[in-house]
Scaffold this motif. Structure first.
Motif, PDB file in Angstrom:
ATOM      1  N   HIS A   1       0.843  -1.191   0.000  1.00  0.00           N
ATOM      2  CA  HIS A   1       0.000   0.000   0.000  1.00  0.00           C
ATOM      3  C   HIS A   1       0.869   1.228   0.000  1.00  0.00           C
ATOM      4  O   HIS A   1       1.941   1.238   0.574  1.00  0.00           O
ATOM      5  CB  HIS A   1      -0.882   0.043   1.263  1.00  0.00           C
TER       6      HIS A   1
ATOM      7  N   ILE B   1      -5.603   6.200   4.892  1.00  0.00           N
ATOM      8  CA  ILE B   1      -7.058   6.189   4.669  1.00  0.00           C
ATOM      9  C   ILE B   1      -7.652   4.944   5.298  1.00  0.00           C
ATOM     10  O   ILE B   1      -8.684   4.990   5.958  1.00  0.00           O
ATOM     11  CB  ILE B   1      -7.380   6.238   3.158  1.00  0.00           C
ATOM     12  N   ILE B   2      -6.967   3.813   5.119  1.00  0.00           N
ATOM     13  CA  ILE B   2      -7.506   2.554   5.632  1.00  0.00           C
ATOM     14  C   ILE B   2      -7.462   2.558   7.154  1.00  0.00           C
ATOM     15  O   ILE B   2      -8.377   2.073   7.815  1.00  0.00           O
ATOM     16  CB  ILE B   2      -6.743   1.366   5.017  1.00  0.00           C
TER      17      ILE B   2
ATOM     18  N   SER C   1     -10.316   4.423   8.657  1.00  0.00           N
ATOM     19  CA  SER C   1     -11.659   3.958   8.323  1.00  0.00           C
ATOM     20  C   SER C   1     -12.077   2.745   9.143  1.00  0.00           C
ATOM     21  O   SER C   1     -12.866   1.944   8.698  1.00  0.00           O
ATOM     22  CB  SER C   1     -11.756   3.651   6.842  1.00  0.00           C
TER      23      SER C   1
ATOM     24  N   LYS D   1     -15.928   1.934   9.548  1.00  0.00           N
ATOM     25  CA  LYS D   1     -16.704   2.622   8.513  1.00  0.00           C
ATOM     26  C   LYS D   1     -17.131   1.620   7.461  1.00  0.00           C
ATOM     27  O   LYS D   1     -16.799   0.447   7.526  1.00  0.00           O
ATOM     28  CB  LYS D   1     -15.837   3.700   7.860  1.00  0.00           C
TER      29      LYS D   1
ATOM     30  N   LEU E   1     -16.773  -0.322   4.399  1.00  0.00           N
ATOM     31  CA  LEU E   1     -15.618  -0.688   3.591  1.00  0.00           C
ATOM     32  C   LEU E   1     -16.023  -1.638   2.483  1.00  0.00           C
ATOM     33  O   LEU E   1     -16.996  -2.383   2.608  1.00  0.00           O
ATOM     34  CB  LEU E   1     -14.556  -1.366   4.455  1.00  0.00           C
TER      35      LEU E   1
END
Lengths: 150, 199
Positions: A3, A10-11, A14, A17, A19
């Motif tokens: 990544h 961002i991950i 989150s 949230k 996904l």
């Protein structure tokens, strides 16, 4: 997993949230399957996912297929499956997570159902609606006048 | 706005879950025509897997490779059999490795490309588009040497490795959604659209 630092941030942000992940329940927002619930079975790449939407009602069922993420709206509902789960496993998992029940209880589905009901009103239904609104308005105005007098 | 009025096939293509890829896989079997007057000549039977949009092109490519590799021309040869090869598990996602040879403007090069998809046909179709975009090579300039499903430990492209495994999870941070049908498309809107749906 490879990544970029930005995507890792961002991950990380989150957690909890909505996904794109195996088992996430989504609503189709475009195309012939508009308005149907599907579950993500596997992620192909950043743009496409393999989905399946088993349903007792054949008009609401979605065959297993690749769908671009652009056609999907993620919901908050998730069911517990392994990637590539087949239809029987998926159906059981959906029952265990009560996907349909949770969906129908949510305001999203209720809002859709309201729109649906309004769009499918016939002339007599519209008449009944008009009468009901007039009756309510009459009752409200009557009560208002009483309050104003006091 | 999602409404019943806009469902079912309004946007054109029939959607039954069947993907019609541009390129299909054919198994073509052919040989040199046996000839009585020239004595028995070795009529080895050759089999090839060819990716082509249809059978006509498949047969044409078969003869292209035969004359290049095996000294058999279409005039001297015959096709014994041509079958379409279907994907064994079209509902599962796999990584497909494609070993190929392509012509650039100044020479021939070998390449290895990897695509994640549900079928070899879809991966190959994607490959032709990809290679046309990145290297300006066309269908006739590309020779597929080998295709295979690649197991995870043998995968070579890092951008495919991001989507493996059961723990893949990513948000969709900035969603630019389109209206469910073109009828709902507005030229002017009062408010900027909502793009954050992660909660």
């Amino acid at each position: 997993q490879a990544h970029t630092p930005g995507s890792r941030a961002i991950i990380a942000m989150s957690e909890g949230k909505r996904l794109v992940e195996t088992g996430r329940v989504c609503l189709c927002n475009y195309g012939a399957n508009l308005g149907k619930l599907v579950v993500i079975i596997n992620v192909v790449d950043g743009r496409r996912v393999l989905v399946d939407g088993p349903n007792a009602d054949p008009k609401k069922a979605v065959k297993r297929q690749i769908m671009p993420l652009a056609r999907l709206s993620l919901t908050t509902i998730k069911c517990d499956i392994m990637p590539g789960a087949r239809i029987n496993t998926l159906t059981k998992a959906m029952k265990a997570a009560d996907v349909v029940g949770k969906w129908n209880a949510g305001s999203w589905a209720k809002g859709m159902a309201k729109k649906e009901a309004k769009a499918s009103m016939g002339d007599f239904d519209r008449f009944k609606m008009m009468v009901a609104r007039k009756t309510r308005a009459k009752a409200v105005n009557k009560a208002m006048k009483k309050m104003v007098k006091k | 706005a999602i409404s019943k009025m806009s469902a079912a096939g309004v946007n054109g293509a029939p959607e039954s879950g069947i993907v019609h890829t541009k390129y299909r896989q054919y198994q073509v079997v052919g040989r040199l025509k046996p000839s009585a007057e020239k004595g028995t000549r070795k009529a080895n039977i050759f089999k090839m897997n060819i990716f082509a949009p249809n059978e006509v092109v498949a047969k044409s490519r078969f003869w292209y490779y035969m004359s290049m590799l095996n000294r058999v021309k279409k005039a001297n040869g015959e096709i014994l059999q041509i079958n379409e090869v279907y994907e064994k598990r079209p509902a599962t996602v796999a990584t497909y490795g494609i070993w190929m040879r392509y012509d650039s403007r100044t020479g021939h090069h070998n390449m290895y490309r990897e695509y994640r998809d549900t079928s070899v046909n879809a991966a190959v179709s994607k490959m032709y588009l990809d290679v046309a975009a990145r290297h300006r090579s066309r269908f006739t300039n590309v020779q597929i040497v080998r295709t295979a499903t690649v197991p995870i430990d043998k995968m070579r492209k890092s951008w495919n490795k991001e989507y493996l495994g059961k723990d893949v999870a990513f948000p969709l941070p900035h969603r630019v959604l389109r209206p469910s049908t073109k009828a709902f498309k507005k030229s002017f809107v009062a408010k900027r659209p909502r793009t954050d749906f992660t909660n």
